[in-house]
Design an enzyme around this catalytic site. Structure first.
Site, PDB file in Angstrom:
ATOM      1  CD  GLU A 207      18.883  85.906  47.663  1.00  0.00           C
ATOM      2  OE1 GLU A 207      17.810  86.498  47.946  1.00  0.00           O
ATOM      3  OE2 GLU A 207      19.594  85.352  48.510  1.00  0.00           O
ATOM      4  CD  GLU A 407      23.276  86.424  50.010  1.00  0.00           C
ATOM      5  OE1 GLU A 407      22.342  86.153  50.795  1.00  0.00           O
ATOM      6  OE2 GLU A 407      23.200  87.348  49.177  1.00  0.00           O
TER       7      GLU A 407
END
Length: 501
Positions: A207, A407
């Site tokens: 991320e 995720e």
């Protein structure tokens, strides 16, 4: 009219027959009863053969043991102990005590039926000062964890950077310095060289937007009519020019780490990023809107996944940055574009809905209604269709050959009943609907080969501390007792059937 027969009806009829009364014959009753039962479920929406099912965690959120066996401090240790930064004053000094309880947690995963586990390796456990002499005891922990996973039939998928930059490097400039990108590559190459005898897949960096933009600038957002600031460690407020340079240094680290893994890992080692893809979803599924959504997704990710996969910054990105654009060379771009083996995408919600437009770049963003449904977290708008459009766009925009959902999950207001049960109905709803859209993608040939649910268990949820629970397993943080929630049973059933259930 209901044909449902209760046990009392059956007993009454049976008694009447025994007395020679003219009640419904038992044979007829049995037939009626059989006809009234639910029919077996047929035609489940299945995933491809060999599809991998996993759960995810990160080191700082679960390990604890922040000073054990030579571990150095990270920026999150510093940030979590800064007054006012974490909800309720929580910190992750103990967290889930996974460092000492990892064998029990592996058993939880085995019992759930997962066959892959995405965890992160703490950079400051391996290099306490970020660079220099590696700490053998730190690597030994992950070696033991990997052995336990393999013994349980679970394939390890470690992430090399999940935000816990060694504080020693932050003190030297952190991600504002190109030296940090080089240090990360050295760390990645060392880990791959030591563990690739048993580990075949590595997620490189997790991320970019979260640790770069939110960590080095922060976001001002309006939630329920109230302005709020969202930030993560190290909690800086850089100028636009400095922020753009941090972005560049982060994607440079991505490319350098790929090269280091190739150089030091054993033959067949694979790697790729795990990015929280900014995804535009067509508000109405028409050819024009689908194209508009692709354009929007490419531009929203211009500073990260787009430059990684295309080897160039988009014209619109550089034009918008203007004089604040990052300094880079053509050699930098070649390094950043070092070919990856797979792409991991973290998906929680759509970034925006769009329709086609003749103005601008060809799309018009649609504002989310105030009444748009959402999950517990204030930021978490509900849009399960993102699980179809995001991987489809990664394939269509960048010709991806292998995609992982690295995720996907949600926070929920989980409470344990007096009888020790956690019935998280909203998480099951979330899972079922997201998996249904993901199955549509795989059925259409989008090369998604695995799914990791976030998270295995409740943990330290960054700035929210322990107040927000994302796990399939409930954790009592006072006793460290783990209790699988109803969603864990749902997920186990989906894994067993390789299907949406």
């Amino acid at each position: 009219m209901s044909t449902h027969l209760t046990r009392r009806d059956f007993a009454k009829a049976a008694g009447a027959a025994a007395l020679g009364m003219t009640a419904t014959p038992l044979a007829g009753l049995a037939q009626t009863l059989a006809e009234s039962q639910p029919k077996p479920v047929r035609g489940l929406a299945t995933f491809p053969d060999g599809f991998s099912w996993g759960v995810g965690t990160s080191a700082f959120q679960i390990e604890g043991a922040v000073k054990d066996d030579g571990r150095g401090a990270s920026i999150w240790d510093t940030y979590a102990h800064t007054p006012g930064k974490i909800k309720n004053g929580d910190n992750a000094d103990v967290a889930n005590d996974h460092y000492h309880r990892y064998k029990d947690d592996v058993k939880l995963m085995r019992d759930m039926g997962v066959n892959t586990y995405r965890f992160s390796i703490a950079w400051p456990r391996i290099f306490p000062g970020g660079v220099g002499q590696p700490n053998a005891k730190g690597l030994d922990f992950y070696s033991r964890l990997i052995d336990a996973l393999l013994e349980a039939g679970i394939e390890p998928f470690p992430t090399l950077y999940h935000w816990d930059l060694p504080q020693a490097l932050q003190d030297k400039g952190g991600w504002q310095s190109r030296d940090t990108a080089k240090a990360f590559a050295d760390y990645a190459g060392h880990v791959a060289g030591k563990l690739s005898d048993r580990v075949r897949h590595y997620f490189t960096i997790n991320e970019f937007f979260s640790f770069v933009d939110i960590g080095h600038c922060g976001i001002e957002a309006t939630v329920d009519g109230k302005k709020t600031r969202i930030e993560l460690a190290p909690g800086l407020r850089l100028s636009n020019a400095k922020l753009h340079q941090v972005r560049h240094n982060a994607v440079l680290a991505q490319g350098l780490s790929v090269q280091a893994i190739r150089a030091h890992g054993k033959s067949g080692t694979k790697c790729g990023p795990a990015d929280n893809l900014g995804t535009a979803v067509p508000a109405i599924e028409t050819l024009e809107n689908i194209k508009a959504a692709e354009i929007a997704t490419r531009e929203m990710n211009a500073g990260y996944l787009t430059v990684i996969l295309e080897g160039k910054y988009t014209d619109a990105y550089l034009a918008a940055a203007g004089k604040d654009a990052p300094h880079f060379t053509e050699e930098d771009l070649k390094i950043i574009a070092s070919p990856v083996d797979f792409i991991g995408i973290n998906l929680y919600r759509p970034s925006v809905y769009v329709v086609a437009s003749e103005r601008g770049l060809g799309f018009r963003p649609i504002r989310f209604n105030k009444s748009h449904p959402r999950m517990l977290s204030s930021w978490h708008l509900l849009g399960p269709e993102v699980m179809y459009w995001a991987p489809r766009q990664v394939q269509s925009l960048w010709n991806a050959k292998e995609i992982y959902i690295a995720e996907n999950g949600c926070g929920a207001s989980d409470e344990m009943s007096a009888s020790g049960i956690v019935d998280d109905s909203d998480r099951i709803m979330f899972l079922r609907n997201h998996l249904a859209h993901l199955q549509r993608a795989t059925a259409e040939g989008v090369p998604v080969t695995g799914y990791f649910h976030w998270s295995l268990m409740d943990n330290f949820e960054w700035s929210d501390g322990f107040a927000n629970r994302f796990g399939l397993v409930y954790v009592d943080f006072k006793t460290q007792k783990r209790t699988p929630k109803l969603s864990a049973a749902y997920f186990g059933e989906a894994i067993a059937k390789n299907a949406v259930v």
